[in-house]
Design a protein around this motif. Sequence first.
Motif, short mmCIF file in Angstrom:
data_model
loop_
_atom_site.label_atom_id
_atom_site.label_comp_id
_atom_site.label_asym_id
_atom_site.label_seq_id
_atom_site.Cartn_x
_atom_site.Cartn_y
_atom_site.Cartn_z
N ILE A 21 12.65 5.86 -2.08
CA ILE A 21 13.47 6.59 -3.05
C ILE A 21 12.59 7.21 -4.12
O ILE A 21 12.76 8.39 -4.49
N SER A 22 11.63 6.45 -4.63
CA SER A 22 10.74 6.94 -5.68
C SER A 22 9.86 8.08 -5.17
O SER A 22 9.63 9.06 -5.89
N THR A 23 9.39 7.96 -3.94
CA THR A 23 8.55 9.00 -3.36
C THR A 23 9.32 10.29 -3.15
O THR A 23 8.82 11.39 -3.44
N LEU A 24 10.55 10.19 -2.65
CA LEU A 24 11.39 11.37 -2.46
C LEU A 24 11.67 12.04 -3.80
O LEU A 24 11.71 13.28 -3.89
N THR A 25 11.86 11.23 -4.85
CA THR A 25 12.06 11.78 -6.19
C THR A 25 10.84 12.57 -6.63
O THR A 25 10.96 13.68 -7.18
N ALA A 26 9.65 12.02 -6.38
CA ALA A 26 8.41 12.70 -6.74
C ALA A 26 8.26 14.02 -5.97
O ALA A 26 7.85 15.04 -6.53
N VAL A 27 8.63 14.01 -4.69
CA VAL A 27 8.54 15.22 -3.86
C VAL A 27 9.47 16.30 -4.38
O VAL A 27 9.09 17.48 -4.50
N PHE B 185 12.56 0.22 -11.90
CA PHE B 185 13.97 0.06 -12.24
C PHE B 185 14.79 -0.41 -11.05
O PHE B 185 15.73 -1.20 -11.21
N ILE B 186 14.46 0.06 -9.85
CA ILE B 186 15.30 -0.22 -8.68
C ILE B 186 14.69 -1.24 -7.71
O ILE B 186 15.34 -1.59 -6.72
N GLN B 187 13.50 -1.75 -8.00
CA GLN B 187 12.85 -2.62 -7.02
C GLN B 187 13.60 -3.93 -6.79
O GLN B 187 13.46 -4.54 -5.72
N ASN B 188 14.40 -4.36 -7.76
CA ASN B 188 15.18 -5.58 -7.59
C ASN B 188 16.56 -5.32 -6.96
O ASN B 188 17.28 -6.26 -6.65
N LYS B 189 16.89 -4.04 -6.80
CA LYS B 189 18.19 -3.68 -6.24
C LYS B 189 18.09 -3.27 -4.77
O LYS B 189 19.09 -3.20 -4.06
N PHE B 190 16.88 -2.95 -4.33
CA PHE B 190 16.63 -2.55 -2.96
C PHE B 190 15.44 -3.33 -2.42
O PHE B 190 14.75 -4.02 -3.17
N THR B 191 15.19 -3.19 -1.11
CA THR B 191 13.97 -3.77 -0.56
C THR B 191 12.79 -2.97 -1.09
O THR B 191 12.94 -1.85 -1.58
N ASN B 192 11.60 -3.55 -0.97
CA ASN B 192 10.40 -2.90 -1.51
C ASN B 192 10.17 -1.54 -0.87
O ASN B 192 9.88 -0.55 -1.56
N VAL B 193 10.33 -1.46 0.43
CA VAL B 193 10.12 -0.20 1.15
C VAL B 193 11.16 0.83 0.74
O VAL B 193 10.84 2.02 0.56
N GLN B 194 12.42 0.41 0.60
CA GLN B 194 13.48 1.33 0.19
C GLN B 194 13.21 1.87 -1.21
O GLN B 194 13.39 3.07 -1.47
N ALA B 195 12.79 1.01 -2.13
CA ALA B 195 12.50 1.43 -3.50
C ALA B 195 11.35 2.44 -3.52
O ALA B 195 11.41 3.44 -4.25
N ILE B 196 10.32 2.19 -2.73
CA ILE B 196 9.18 3.11 -2.66
C ILE B 196 9.61 4.45 -2.05
O ILE B 196 9.21 5.52 -2.52
N PRO C 269 0.80 -1.23 0.00
CA PRO C 269 0.00 0.00 0.00
C PRO C 269 0.84 1.28 0.00
O PRO C 269 0.34 2.34 -0.39
N LEU C 270 2.11 1.18 0.43
CA LEU C 270 2.97 2.36 0.45
C LEU C 270 3.19 2.94 -0.95
O LEU C 270 3.57 4.10 -1.09
#
Length: 238
Positions: free
Chosen positions: A194-200, A181-192, A87-88
Amino acid sequence: MLYIALLIGIVVIIIADKLTQAFKLSSIWRLISQIIASLVIIMVGSLEVNYINLSSHIELGYLAIPFTLLFLVGLTNVMNIESGQNPLLLLLPLVSLVCFSMAAFVMGHSFVLIIGISTCLAIMLILLYSYFSGNLFIGQSLTTTIGFIIAVLSISLIKHFIVFIYIPIFTLALPFTLYYFIQNKFTNVQAITISTLTAVIFGVFIFIVPTHLLWYPVVGITIILVIMQSSRKFRIIW
């Protein structure tokens, strides 16, 4: 009428999605329902992009409806993810909706402001319920519906000033592509995260960077996203 058209469009998308899942129908029926929902927005809600304001005023004429339809269906599918996701992931459309709401407040656009804030509150309630229950996973019905709402809000602002196309591209499409792109390189929470901070970060840019400078990243990233559609792994439109 736009409020009613949006409600009808959401109902059409949800019913089609549920029927597709229940009877294991082809995903083409989901696409057809999105086209119907988009046509409802255009015909019943009288929402379409008739012109583009760049350095000059460009009338779209007969291309107005095809352009609007393509944009609505395409952006609706940006959040077309598989069922059972964390859900994150809803943090990404939440950032986008906050940007839409802020832009609408500045412009005095009541429809985008009301729908944007309402959808933000709904997502926050879902995230809170997920946090306390610990057993909630998001599915295609929810994500496609949110994508459709964001698509309608995008068109509502873009019809006044095309530069607002920056918001869905940089606060939703690009972060989702980054997540894949990064979901296989980090944990699911970490990938979310990073992506959220990019959006912000990109969301903040639209309020501090001069509008004439926003076109350079808009054009560049749009070209990149289009090219990436050739790869199923990074595809955001199915």
